[in-house]
Design a protein around this motif. Sequence first.
Motif, PDB file in Angstrom:
ATOM      1  N   PHE A  79      19.073  49.489  -3.420  1.00  0.00           N
ATOM      2  CA  PHE A  79      19.616  49.838  -2.076  1.00  0.00           C
ATOM      3  C   PHE A  79      19.009  51.328  -1.833  1.00  0.00           C
ATOM      4  O   PHE A  79      19.007  51.802  -0.833  1.00  0.00           O
ATOM      5  N   ASP A  80      18.695  52.152  -2.632  1.00  0.00           N
ATOM      6  CA  ASP A  80      17.800  53.442  -2.459  1.00  0.00           C
ATOM      7  C   ASP A  80      16.523  53.184  -1.698  1.00  0.00           C
ATOM      8  O   ASP A  80      16.420  53.803  -0.840  1.00  0.00           O
ATOM      9  N   ALA A  81      15.831  52.113  -2.164  1.00  0.00           N
ATOM     10  CA  ALA A  81      14.548  51.821  -1.265  1.00  0.00           C
ATOM     11  C   ALA A  81      15.030  51.178   0.077  1.00  0.00           C
ATOM     12  O   ALA A  81      14.281  51.431   1.013  1.00  0.00           O
ATOM     13  N   ALA A  82      16.261  50.543   0.158  1.00  0.00           N
ATOM     14  CA  ALA A  82      16.500  49.896   1.523  1.00  0.00           C
ATOM     15  C   ALA A  82      16.838  50.870   2.507  1.00  0.00           C
ATOM     16  O   ALA A  82      16.580  50.844   3.449  1.00  0.00           O
ATOM     17  N   LEU A  83      17.619  52.038   1.821  1.00  0.00           N
ATOM     18  CA  LEU A  83      18.180  53.159   2.912  1.00  0.00           C
ATOM     19  C   LEU A  83      16.869  53.777   3.165  1.00  0.00           C
ATOM     20  O   LEU A  83      16.756  54.287   4.431  1.00  0.00           O
ATOM     21  N   THR A  84      15.923  53.871   2.357  1.00  0.00           N
ATOM     22  CA  THR A  84      14.646  54.810   2.820  1.00  0.00           C
ATOM     23  C   THR A  84      14.123  54.310   4.006  1.00  0.00           C
ATOM     24  O   THR A  84      13.547  54.853   5.009  1.00  0.00           O
ATOM     25  N   ASN A  85      13.904  52.973   3.790  1.00  0.00           N
ATOM     26  CA  ASN A  85      13.020  52.344   4.722  1.00  0.00           C
ATOM     27  C   ASN A  85      13.929  51.979   6.169  1.00  0.00           C
ATOM     28  O   ASN A  85      13.212  52.166   6.929  1.00  0.00           O
ATOM     29  N   ASP A  93      11.985  54.145  15.785  1.00  0.00           N
ATOM     30  CA  ASP A  93      12.844  53.490  16.942  1.00  0.00           C
ATOM     31  C   ASP A  93      14.190  54.298  16.672  1.00  0.00           C
ATOM     32  O   ASP A  93      15.461  53.419  16.605  1.00  0.00           O
ATOM     33  N   PRO A  94      14.404  55.274  17.339  1.00  0.00           N
ATOM     34  CA  PRO A  94      15.727  56.113  17.296  1.00  0.00           C
ATOM     35  C   PRO A  94      16.871  55.500  18.181  1.00  0.00           C
ATOM     36  O   PRO A  94      17.986  55.953  18.006  1.00  0.00           O
ATOM     37  N   ASP A  95      16.662  54.806  19.201  1.00  0.00           N
ATOM     38  CA  ASP A  95      17.418  53.792  19.964  1.00  0.00           C
ATOM     39  C   ASP A  95      17.958  52.637  19.509  1.00  0.00           C
ATOM     40  O   ASP A  95      18.795  52.114  20.444  1.00  0.00           O
ATOM     41  N   ASN A  96      17.721  52.233  18.315  1.00  0.00           N
ATOM     42  CA  ASN A  96      18.050  50.638  17.734  1.00  0.00           C
ATOM     43  C   ASN A  96      19.277  51.043  17.337  1.00  0.00           C
ATOM     44  O   ASN A  96      19.630  51.275  15.913  1.00  0.00           O
ATOM     45  N   GLN A  97      20.270  50.350  17.988  1.00  0.00           N
ATOM     46  CA  GLN A  97      21.884  50.522  17.595  1.00  0.00           C
ATOM     47  C   GLN A  97      22.074  50.015  16.162  1.00  0.00           C
ATOM     48  O   GLN A  97      22.860  50.661  15.426  1.00  0.00           O
ATOM     49  N   GLU A  98      21.467  48.818  15.931  1.00  0.00           N
ATOM     50  CA  GLU A  98      21.722  48.072  14.577  1.00  0.00           C
ATOM     51  C   GLU A  98      21.287  48.826  13.398  1.00  0.00           C
ATOM     52  O   GLU A  98      22.017  48.924  12.242  1.00  0.00           O
ATOM     53  N   LEU A  99      20.260  49.522  13.718  1.00  0.00           N
ATOM     54  CA  LEU A  99      19.821  50.449  12.408  1.00  0.00           C
ATOM     55  C   LEU A  99      20.741  51.123  12.246  1.00  0.00           C
ATOM     56  O   LEU A  99      20.936  51.714  10.950  1.00  0.00           O
ATOM     57  N   TYR A 100      21.418  51.995  13.114  1.00  0.00           N
ATOM     58  CA  TYR A 100      22.498  53.006  12.785  1.00  0.00           C
ATOM     59  C   TYR A 100      23.646  52.205  11.927  1.00  0.00           C
ATOM     60  O   TYR A 100      24.205  52.959  10.786  1.00  0.00           O
ATOM     61  N   LEU A 101      24.177  51.097  12.408  1.00  0.00           N
ATOM     62  CA  LEU A 101      24.914  50.272  11.585  1.00  0.00           C
ATOM     63  C   LEU A 101      24.644  50.086  10.173  1.00  0.00           C
ATOM     64  O   LEU A 101      25.439  50.090   9.157  1.00  0.00           O
ATOM     65  N   ARG A 102      23.600  49.551   9.970  1.00  0.00           N
ATOM     66  CA  ARG A 102      23.065  49.126   8.704  1.00  0.00           C
ATOM     67  C   ARG A 102      22.996  50.617   7.666  1.00  0.00           C
ATOM     68  O   ARG A 102      23.387  50.567   6.526  1.00  0.00           O
ATOM     69  N   ILE A 103      22.396  51.751   8.255  1.00  0.00           N
ATOM     70  CA  ILE A 103      22.459  52.861   7.578  1.00  0.00           C
ATOM     71  C   ILE A 103      23.842  53.146   7.208  1.00  0.00           C
ATOM     72  O   ILE A 103      24.113  53.689   6.150  1.00  0.00           O
ATOM     73  N   ALA A 104      24.848  53.229   8.227  1.00  0.00           N
ATOM     74  CA  ALA A 104      26.169  53.646   7.986  1.00  0.00           C
ATOM     75  C   ALA A 104      26.916  52.882   6.928  1.00  0.00           C
ATOM     76  O   ALA A 104      27.481  53.272   5.893  1.00  0.00           O
ATOM     77  N   LEU A 105      26.487  51.426   7.079  1.00  0.00           N
ATOM     78  CA  LEU A 105      27.231  50.485   5.979  1.00  0.00           C
ATOM     79  C   LEU A 105      26.864  50.764   4.708  1.00  0.00           C
ATOM     80  O   LEU A 105      27.193  50.581   3.538  1.00  0.00           O
ATOM     81  N   GLU A 106      25.575  51.225   4.338  1.00  0.00           N
ATOM     82  CA  GLU A 106      24.760  51.556   3.054  1.00  0.00           C
ATOM     83  C   GLU A 106      25.571  52.847   2.703  1.00  0.00           C
ATOM     84  O   GLU A 106      25.744  52.908   1.573  1.00  0.00           O
ATOM     85  N   TYR A 107      26.119  53.869   3.476  1.00  0.00           N
ATOM     86  CA  TYR A 107      26.602  54.979   2.898  1.00  0.00           C
ATOM     87  C   TYR A 107      27.862  54.583   2.798  1.00  0.00           C
ATOM     88  O   TYR A 107      28.495  55.350   1.664  1.00  0.00           O
ATOM     89  N   ILE A 108      28.599  53.642   3.455  1.00  0.00           N
ATOM     90  CA  ILE A 108      29.902  53.086   3.188  1.00  0.00           C
ATOM     91  C   ILE A 108      29.893  52.757   1.546  1.00  0.00           C
ATOM     92  O   ILE A 108      30.723  52.675   0.788  1.00  0.00           O
ATOM     93  N   ARG A 109      29.014  51.746   1.510  1.00  0.00           N
ATOM     94  CA  ARG A 109      28.600  51.227   0.249  1.00  0.00           C
ATOM     95  C   ARG A 109      28.581  52.215  -0.963  1.00  0.00           C
ATOM     96  O   ARG A 109      29.095  51.854  -2.164  1.00  0.00           O
ATOM     97  N   ARG A 110      28.101  53.313  -0.745  1.00  0.00           N
ATOM     98  CA  ARG A 110      28.090  54.605  -1.641  1.00  0.00           C
ATOM     99  C   ARG A 110      29.164  55.312  -1.798  1.00  0.00           C
ATOM    100  O   ARG A 110      29.239  56.400  -2.511  1.00  0.00           O
ATOM    101  N   ARG A 111      30.173  54.924  -0.840  1.00  0.00           N
ATOM    102  CA  ARG A 111      31.568  55.627  -0.730  1.00  0.00           C
ATOM    103  C   ARG A 111      31.138  57.113  -0.167  1.00  0.00           C
ATOM    104  O   ARG A 111      31.740  58.030  -0.578  1.00  0.00           O
ATOM    105  N   ASP A 112      29.991  57.363   0.570  1.00  0.00           N
ATOM    106  CA  ASP A 112      29.717  58.622   1.079  1.00  0.00           C
ATOM    107  C   ASP A 112      30.331  58.499   2.806  1.00  0.00           C
ATOM    108  O   ASP A 112      29.458  58.221   3.532  1.00  0.00           O
ATOM    109  N   VAL A 113      31.476  58.633   2.739  1.00  0.00           N
ATOM    110  CA  VAL A 113      32.010  58.483   4.408  1.00  0.00           C
ATOM    111  C   VAL A 113      31.608  59.516   5.237  1.00  0.00           C
ATOM    112  O   VAL A 113      31.170  59.284   6.572  1.00  0.00           O
ATOM    113  N   PRO A 114      31.294  60.580   4.860  1.00  0.00           N
ATOM    114  CA  PRO A 114      30.949  61.522   5.872  1.00  0.00           C
ATOM    115  C   PRO A 114      29.629  61.413   6.478  1.00  0.00           C
ATOM    116  O   PRO A 114      29.325  61.581   7.644  1.00  0.00           O
TER     117      PRO A 114
END
Length: 730
Positions: A79-85, A93-114
């Motif tokens: 998961f660390d390598a996944a988040l980095t990528n 591609d800073p306008d890709n919405q789905e990427l933000y969701l994937r990154i947010a869900l990865e933080y949720i998985r780590r219990r890092d809500v902020p």
Amino acid sequence: MKDVQASTVRLTVGILAAAALVCWTAACSAFPGGKPRAPKTAAAHPARVSAPLSYSNALMADALAAYSEGVRQQMHGNFDAALTNFLNSLAYDPDNQELYLRIALEYIRRRDVPKAVATLQNLIRRKPRSADAHLWLGLVYRAAGNRQAAYQAYRRAMKLAPRRHAPYLEMASMLQREGKSDQAVALLRKGIKKVDDPTQLMRLLGEIYLRKAASSDNTGQAKENRLAAAHAFEQALEHDPENVELLYRLADLYILTDQPAKAIPYFQRIEKIEPDNMDIKKKIALSFIAGGDRRKAVATLEKILTKEPDNPQINYYLGEIYEKLGDKQKARNHYQLATRATPPQPSAYIKLALLEMEDDPQEAVETLAKALKVLPDNVRITEMLAYLYLNQHDYHNALQYFSRAEQLLRNSPERSASPLFYFNYAIVAQRAGKIQQAADLLVDAAAEQPLLLDTYVQYIVQQDDEEVTEEAIQVLKKAAPELPDQPAVLIYLGMLQSFEHHYSEALQAFRQAEERIETLPADSPQRIRLADSFYFLYGVASERTGHPTEAEEHFEKCIELNPKHADAYNYLAYMWAEKSVNLDKALKYIHKALEIEPDNGAFLDTLGWIYYMKGDYEQAQPQLERAWKQMSDDPTIAEHLGDLYDKLGLADKAAFYWKKSLQMDPSNTNLLARIRDRGIAFEPPAAATTNSAPDTGGTPADTNQAPPASSPAPAESGEDRPQTSPTETR
């Protein structure tokens, strides 16, 4: 004393499962979700192989590459390598919405809500009118327990995309879970009028009304809520007319509201959608009983049958209901009528056979054989007949029909053989003496479902049959090379070999299992963590084959993994006591074992034997005598008592217990030679006897009498004896 309790050992193979991220909102699509856009300021990108790429295409390629690598790492649990990528892909591609969701869900998985919240807020700053961004932010706040912020985000998503159902659905679901059913209903009714596709909202509205009905103490109000639920489901069905779940819901609701006539059309619609699925027909029949009044359901069906006497479905339904009511004869009559239909109903034959099997298995066999004459290519009937023969332990006939069923399954475009089918097929082949075939079938089953190896070994152990276990050992030997990525097969092989006292072969299997695990890739799901029970059996095999140092290592590893493994403490303590080494540590370990199982006779014997080897005979005596009371059928305890009384100068008592030991274990030639050197007369019995049986081999008359008066009388055979497993060894 070595006391291996192994019959219930289960070494379960661990399975790693990768979680799939699913975006179910209407706007979600496959990555990249739109053409990547280049940052306004970016360094020149190096040229690519083949034709040079434009600047924007180069960024897109990098974004895709980073995203793909992120998904791959995520699937492998990195998961660390996944988040980095994913972060790297977002930089391109800073306008890709789905990427933000994937990154947010990865933080949720780590219990890092902020960080999850900050990620989606960044997206909102870039795309303030993105309904998806606000919806996702609401989901994150909901997961974090911030209800007010979640509601605010959902309302913003509704305002930005009033014709999409997702924000209404999420907010109504949240209100329902908080016990605000009336608010949820009002929101859903509002949404149903606005959104393009209200199907999901209508379904949730129906579910809420059902919950309200279930929690209501007022019969009239409960019925009113059920009717409201039915209305909501009917509206949903207009948008999704072939939804079988909705059809079931409505049929059940009309039965519950005493309107079986309204239920019948929904049953018929289900049958039209899945006409050959007998399981659905069964569920339909049972749904008539859902109202709780089976006899009323029978009356309704019998009334229909007066108009359609040869209707196979109605006869089948009545057979099901009469079976539930306990009227087996009427059930059989209706199943028989269903079998006479054209074409005949396969499920009716099967249900009829199952009923007959309870009273006359041979009659059930004849019914299925008759069915195969008119339905020779029916897989279910062929398979059922195979299982029937298996239950009767007629393995050769079972093998014949399993083989036929497999051929039919291979030719069937609709069904394929399941791993469980191959598992049972393997059992039958093994019991029919087809060891190689059994191994091949077990390999097929385990290759698709590795946990079936565990099921197979449990089945073998439960049979409590030495012949079956020896067959299984041969099967696993042949299967092991065909499953090179599954160390469990070698672990189970070693376990069964240990149970049968093939310790040299067990040791080899355990060593190979360790080696196989080490050769597997670090991210392999089969790279299992070995359990304490594995190291315990490994230690037993090592000790029994003359590798005491290796055995100590394995027992210590077992204790490290499970500090409450009493048998491991006991085994090590007894090993040391036998060699008269590490006696202080042995004393410490056996006390730990007795803390866990204070009345274990084997452990008490070990404690007494340690004191004996330390020369502390007074401490040894009460422990060994207590052990004898617990396990008065154990030859080792009897021998130890004889040795102790000999040291205490109680020759008569020593002779009594030595003879007891030899009666129970005539193969102990060392003890026999020792007592003869002492001039004690004893002739071994012709065959092993029980503790209370008379000596038939010329033993002096006092051998089976009570010991000399200075000693407490031994317990009768079987008295105060713990119930041990047939696979236990001492």
